[in-house]
Design a protein around this motif. Structure first.
Motif, PDB file in Angstrom:
ATOM      1  N   HIS A  74      -2.421   7.570   5.169  1.00  0.00           N
ATOM      2  CA  HIS A  74      -3.092   7.497   3.871  1.00  0.00           C
ATOM      3  C   HIS A  74      -3.911   8.769   3.650  1.00  0.00           C
ATOM      4  O   HIS A  74      -3.872   9.387   2.578  1.00  0.00           O
ATOM      5  CB  HIS A  74      -3.993   6.245   3.868  1.00  0.00           C
ATOM      6  N   GLU A 134       6.454  13.686 -11.943  1.00  0.00           N
ATOM      7  CA  GLU A 134       6.350  14.201 -10.570  1.00  0.00           C
ATOM      8  C   GLU A 134       7.646  14.042  -9.777  1.00  0.00           C
ATOM      9  O   GLU A 134       7.775  14.626  -8.695  1.00  0.00           O
ATOM     10  CB  GLU A 134       5.187  13.542  -9.828  1.00  0.00           C
ATOM     11  N   ASN A 193       5.606   9.077 -15.244  1.00  0.00           N
ATOM     12  CA  ASN A 193       4.548   9.481 -14.313  1.00  0.00           C
ATOM     13  C   ASN A 193       4.736   8.731 -12.999  1.00  0.00           C
ATOM     14  O   ASN A 193       5.223   7.603 -12.969  1.00  0.00           O
ATOM     15  CB  ASN A 193       3.167   9.142 -14.891  1.00  0.00           C
ATOM     16  N   LEU A 194       4.314   9.404 -11.927  1.00  0.00           N
ATOM     17  CA  LEU A 194       4.382   8.797 -10.597  1.00  0.00           C
ATOM     18  C   LEU A 194       2.985   8.777 -10.008  1.00  0.00           C
ATOM     19  O   LEU A 194       2.285   9.793 -10.080  1.00  0.00           O
ATOM     20  CB  LEU A 194       5.201   9.715  -9.689  1.00  0.00           C
ATOM     21  N   ILE A 200      -6.210   0.226 -10.470  1.00  0.00           N
ATOM     22  CA  ILE A 200      -5.928   1.403 -11.293  1.00  0.00           C
ATOM     23  C   ILE A 200      -7.244   2.114 -11.580  1.00  0.00           C
ATOM     24  O   ILE A 200      -8.051   1.657 -12.396  1.00  0.00           O
ATOM     25  CB  ILE A 200      -5.198   0.989 -12.594  1.00  0.00           C
ATOM     26  N   ARG A 211      -6.818   8.080 -13.844  1.00  0.00           N
ATOM     27  CA  ARG A 211      -5.443   8.306 -13.404  1.00  0.00           C
ATOM     28  C   ARG A 211      -4.534   8.280 -14.638  1.00  0.00           C
ATOM     29  O   ARG A 211      -4.823   7.592 -15.613  1.00  0.00           O
ATOM     30  CB  ARG A 211      -4.985   7.200 -12.463  1.00  0.00           C
ATOM     31  N   ASN A 212      -3.410   8.988 -14.547  1.00  0.00           N
ATOM     32  CA  ASN A 212      -2.485   8.996 -15.687  1.00  0.00           C
ATOM     33  C   ASN A 212      -2.036   7.583 -16.036  1.00  0.00           C
ATOM     34  O   ASN A 212      -1.874   7.240 -17.213  1.00  0.00           O
ATOM     35  CB  ASN A 212      -1.262   9.861 -15.374  1.00  0.00           C
ATOM     36  N   SER A 240       0.818  -1.213   0.000  1.00  0.00           N
ATOM     37  CA  SER A 240       0.000   0.000   0.000  1.00  0.00           C
ATOM     38  C   SER A 240       0.856   1.269   0.000  1.00  0.00           C
ATOM     39  O   SER A 240       0.331   2.358  -0.168  1.00  0.00           O
ATOM     40  CB  SER A 240      -0.920   0.012   1.228  1.00  0.00           C
ATOM     41  N   LEU A 290      -1.784  11.906   2.949  1.00  0.00           N
ATOM     42  CA  LEU A 290      -1.203  11.901   1.600  1.00  0.00           C
ATOM     43  C   LEU A 290      -2.249  12.163   0.520  1.00  0.00           C
ATOM     44  O   LEU A 290      -1.940  12.731  -0.522  1.00  0.00           O
ATOM     45  CB  LEU A 290      -0.514  10.566   1.324  1.00  0.00           C
ATOM     46  N   MET A 291      -3.487  11.753   0.768  1.00  0.00           N
ATOM     47  CA  MET A 291      -4.536  12.020  -0.216  1.00  0.00           C
ATOM     48  C   MET A 291      -4.988  13.478  -0.160  1.00  0.00           C
ATOM     49  O   MET A 291      -5.126  14.134  -1.179  1.00  0.00           O
ATOM     50  CB  MET A 291      -5.752  11.123   0.062  1.00  0.00           C
ATOM     51  N   ARG A 294      -4.422  18.252  -2.245  1.00  0.00           N
ATOM     52  CA  ARG A 294      -5.597  18.970  -2.783  1.00  0.00           C
ATOM     53  C   ARG A 294      -5.703  20.362  -2.178  1.00  0.00           C
ATOM     54  O   ARG A 294      -6.419  21.220  -2.710  1.00  0.00           O
ATOM     55  CB  ARG A 294      -6.903  18.220  -2.493  1.00  0.00           C
ATOM     56  N   ALA A 300       1.482  11.698  -4.975  1.00  0.00           N
ATOM     57  CA  ALA A 300       0.049  11.840  -4.684  1.00  0.00           C
ATOM     58  C   ALA A 300      -0.556  13.081  -5.335  1.00  0.00           C
ATOM     59  O   ALA A 300      -1.763  13.274  -5.298  1.00  0.00           O
ATOM     60  CB  ALA A 300      -0.162  11.895  -3.171  1.00  0.00           C
ATOM     61  N   THR A 301       0.289  13.912  -5.930  1.00  0.00           N
ATOM     62  CA  THR A 301      -0.190  15.159  -6.542  1.00  0.00           C
ATOM     63  C   THR A 301      -0.672  14.889  -7.971  1.00  0.00           C
ATOM     64  O   THR A 301      -0.032  14.160  -8.704  1.00  0.00           O
ATOM     65  CB  THR A 301       0.977  16.175  -6.592  1.00  0.00           C
ATOM     66  N   SER A 302      -1.801  15.476  -8.324  1.00  0.00           N
ATOM     67  CA  SER A 302      -2.264  15.357  -9.711  1.00  0.00           C
ATOM     68  C   SER A 302      -1.883  16.623 -10.460  1.00  0.00           C
ATOM     69  O   SER A 302      -2.386  17.700 -10.153  1.00  0.00           O
ATOM     70  CB  SER A 302      -3.783  15.180  -9.764  1.00  0.00           C
ATOM     71  N   VAL A 303      -1.013  16.471 -11.418  1.00  0.00           N
ATOM     72  CA  VAL A 303      -0.636  17.604 -12.261  1.00  0.00           C
ATOM     73  C   VAL A 303      -0.950  17.206 -13.703  1.00  0.00           C
ATOM     74  O   VAL A 303      -1.374  16.082 -13.948  1.00  0.00           O
ATOM     75  CB  VAL A 303       0.858  17.966 -12.092  1.00  0.00           C
TER      76      VAL A 303
HETATM   77  C1  LIG Z   1      -1.511   5.999  -0.085  1.00  0.00           C
HETATM   78  C2  LIG Z   1      -2.238   6.161  -1.381  1.00  0.00           C
HETATM   79  C3  LIG Z   1      -2.792   5.060  -2.005  1.00  0.00           C
HETATM   80  C4  LIG Z   1      -3.440   5.186  -3.236  1.00  0.00           C
HETATM   81  N1  LIG Z   1      -3.916   4.080  -3.869  1.00  0.00           N
HETATM   82  C5  LIG Z   1      -4.409   4.194  -5.126  1.00  0.00           C
HETATM   83  C6  LIG Z   1      -4.787   3.018  -5.855  1.00  0.00           C
HETATM   84  O1  LIG Z   1      -4.695   1.902  -5.365  1.00  0.00           O
HETATM   85  N2  LIG Z   1      -5.234   3.185  -7.125  1.00  0.00           N
HETATM   86  C7  LIG Z   1      -5.340   4.408  -7.721  1.00  0.00           C
HETATM   87  O2  LIG Z   1      -5.709   4.485  -8.889  1.00  0.00           O
HETATM   88  N3  LIG Z   1      -5.033   5.529  -7.030  1.00  0.00           N
HETATM   89  C8  LIG Z   1      -4.562   5.447  -5.760  1.00  0.00           C
HETATM   90  N4  LIG Z   1      -4.186   6.572  -5.074  1.00  0.00           N
HETATM   91  C9  LIG Z   1      -4.421   7.905  -5.655  1.00  0.00           C
HETATM   92  C10 LIG Z   1      -3.465   8.328  -6.728  1.00  0.00           C
HETATM   93  O3  LIG Z   1      -2.301   7.599  -6.867  1.00  0.00           O
HETATM   94  C11 LIG Z   1      -3.078   9.784  -6.567  1.00  0.00           C
HETATM   95  O4  LIG Z   1      -4.220  10.538  -6.385  1.00  0.00           O
HETATM   96  C12 LIG Z   1      -2.256  10.349  -7.691  1.00  0.00           C
HETATM   97  O5  LIG Z   1      -2.149  11.713  -7.504  1.00  0.00           O
HETATM   98  C13 LIG Z   1      -2.788  10.163  -9.068  1.00  0.00           C
HETATM   99  O6  LIG Z   1      -1.753  10.577  -9.896  1.00  0.00           O
HETATM  100  P1  LIG Z   1      -1.947  11.028 -11.395  1.00  0.00           P
HETATM  101  O7  LIG Z   1      -2.709  12.332 -11.336  1.00  0.00           O
HETATM  102  O8  LIG Z   1      -0.547  11.159 -11.857  1.00  0.00           O
HETATM  103  O9  LIG Z   1      -2.721   9.979 -12.102  1.00  0.00           O
HETATM  104  C14 LIG Z   1      -3.565   6.468  -3.826  1.00  0.00           C
HETATM  105  C15 LIG Z   1      -3.023   7.572  -3.195  1.00  0.00           C
HETATM  106  C16 LIG Z   1      -2.369   7.431  -1.988  1.00  0.00           C
HETATM  107  C17 LIG Z   1      -1.779   8.642  -1.349  1.00  0.00           C
END
Ligand SMILES: Cc1cc2nc3c(=O)[nH]c(=O)nc-3n(C[C@H](O)[C@H](O)[C@H](O)COP(=O)(O)O)c2cc1C
Length: 435
Positions: free
Chosen positions: A283, A199, A139-140, A157, A161-162, A125, A286-287, A291, A190-193
């Motif tokens: 968790h 990232e 991408n990260l 996924i 998401r990217n 996780s 970080l989410m 934002r 965790a940042t969406s750009v």
């Molecule tokens: C600890 C943690 C766990 C996450 N788990 C998932 C996951 O399992 N699947 C998913 O699609 N996003 C998950 N996310 C959310 C995205 O990875 C995250 O919002 C990211 O900014 C998306 O990046 P992107 O804008 O480059 O696509 C998680 C975020 C965090 C902080």
């Protein structure tokens, strides 16, 4: 500061608790971490693995702020600044994360935790996932992954998401799941750009990092990570994923998700596995934290002066945001509501408050609602809009939800009773009591 240095640092300060007796990766470690939250813990003797496990490392904004040596109030400008002034990390050849290159892949040897009784399997996780598209570049992001064999996971996924866009475009992708990271890398992931923005450059602007080319895939990975799990994710090879606890602390459903096949594992000597409890404080932080700058900036773009934003844990650090403004006109509250929703489209309820309200104290916000709010004139209801798939009350499968903005600011001119908190006299209390 690397992950290892950070652990040494909090150990020297007496902040890291140690568990030396044997503990199991199945339910026990997660149980201890949850009960001790937010205390950081290192487990020196994991029953099923030669590797140590550390968790609860970055559970609060205060801890993250002290990692960066800033005040918690400086986190929003710091992150905004890092996005605007991102910079290339230094590339190195010999990296700690590649000190050991495992000859065989056997996921059972890693302390991948089984967190809660009803989980579908052992889950990673905490991994920051690096991937690359030929046009967009690296991408990260984060993707939880459920182990179902000695070399395979199914990984969640989320559409949009990217990573999802890259996978739809390419059918298969090289990936590196990096475990054992510091907040600069985790917050950046965790940042969406905008798509195409690596990232790792945000991570580097938050605090300089070094990157190295992964051992078996053409990806640049954080050089000081503890473990790198390299391999491939397949769009059309799917496996059941779940149940697993999500951000709302409720169970997510079982879905067919893409398979991640691990082809190579590299790690540091005496590597330490990073645990991250699903739905728990770390968790949530970080989410929600990434934002806050996007809400802050969008509210300011409406012409209303935003002072601070808290995407608070009570709202799962995702579904609620408390926005503090310097109100100048009667329209500012509603303008700020629309700005805040533009800054975080998954948010369900927005609360706008004045500068005398403490946005980190739920009682203070509730007090503003009790004394300054009227439902017929101060509420914006946005019926049935796309919101968050995480919300159990959203329409199943479609994430349609009703969003509400609450303007909890006081009117600029009081027509009846005052809106101010009465001040009691300040006295030197020591004078009155014998200790
Ligand atoms: C600890 C943690 C766990 C996450 N788990 C998932 C996951 O399992 N699947 C998913 O699609 N996003 C998950 N996310 C959310 C995205 O990875 C995250 O919002 C990211 O900014 C998306 O990046 P992107 O804008 O480059 O696509 C998680 C975020 C965090 C902080």
């Amino acid at each position: 500061m690397g992950f290892r240095e950070y652990l040494d640092d909090i150990d020297n300060k007496g902040l890291l608790k140690k568990v030396d007796i044997e503990v199991s990766k199945k339910l026990e470690i997660a149980g201890i971490l949850k009960q001790m939250e937010p205390t950081p813990i290192i487990f020196n003797n994991a029953k099923e693995s030669e590797f140590r496990v550390a968790g609860n490392l970055f559970c609060t904004k205060n801890v993250i702020a002290s990692y960066f040596k800033v005040d918690p109030n400086d986190l929003i400008p710091m992150l905004s600044n890092a996005i605007l002034n991102s910079s290339e990390p230094e590339i190195i050849k010999n990296a700690p994360c590649q000190e050991i290159i495992e000859q065989n892949v056997d996921l059972d040897k890693l302390p991948i935790l089984f967190h809660c009784e009803k989980d579908g399997g052992n889950y990673i996780s905490s991994a920051v996932v690096v991937t690359r598209d030929p046009d967009y570049g690296q991408n990260l992001d984060f993707h939880r992954a459920m182990q179902f064999s000695k070399s395979k996971f199914s990984t969640r996924i989320v559409r949009g998401r990217n990573f999802h866009t890259f996978l739809e475009k390419n059918d298969e992708l090289d990936v590196a799941f990096c475990v054992g990271n510091t907040p600069n890398i985790m917050i950046a992931a965790a940042t969406s750009v905008e798509i195409g923005f690596d990232e790792l450059m945000i991570a580097n602007a938050l605090e300089p990092i070094k990157v190295v080319k992964a051992n078996s895939v053409d990806l640049m990975v954080p050089a000081e990570a503890e473990f790198i799990l390299e391999g491939r994710v397949f769009k059309d090879e799917k496996h059941a994923e779940g149940p697993f606890v999500d951000l709302t602390e409720t169970y997510d459903t079982i879905r067919e998700e893409p398979v991640f096949e691990v082809k190579k594992i590299t790690h540091r000597k005496n590597a330490i596995w990073q645990a991250l409890l699903p739905g728990a404080l770390e968790h949530k932080i970080l989410m929600g934290m990434p934002r806050e700058p996007t809400i802050f900036n969008k509210v300011n773009e409406t012409g209303v002066k935003c002072l601070d934003v808290n995407v608070n844990p009570g709202g799962c650090s995702w579904l609620h945001a408390i926005v503090q403004i310097d109100k100048k006109t009667e329209e500012d509250g509603k303008k700020a509501i629309y700005g805040a929703f533009a800054g975080h489209s998954s948010c369900k309820h927005i609360f706008i408050v004045d500068k005398d309200i403490n946005i980190y104290d739920p009682l203070s916000v509730e007090w503003a609602m009790a004394t300054r709010f009227q439902g017929d004139t101060r509420m914006v209801v946005k019926e049935k809009e796309p919101g968050s798939s995480l919300d159990p009350s959203a329409e199943p499968g479609t994430k349609m939800t009703t969003k509400i903005g609450f303007d909890l600011t006081k009117p600029l001119v009081a027509k009846g009773k005052s809106f101010e908190i009465a001040e009691f006299p300040k006295v030197d209390i020591k004078k009155y009591f014998n200790e």
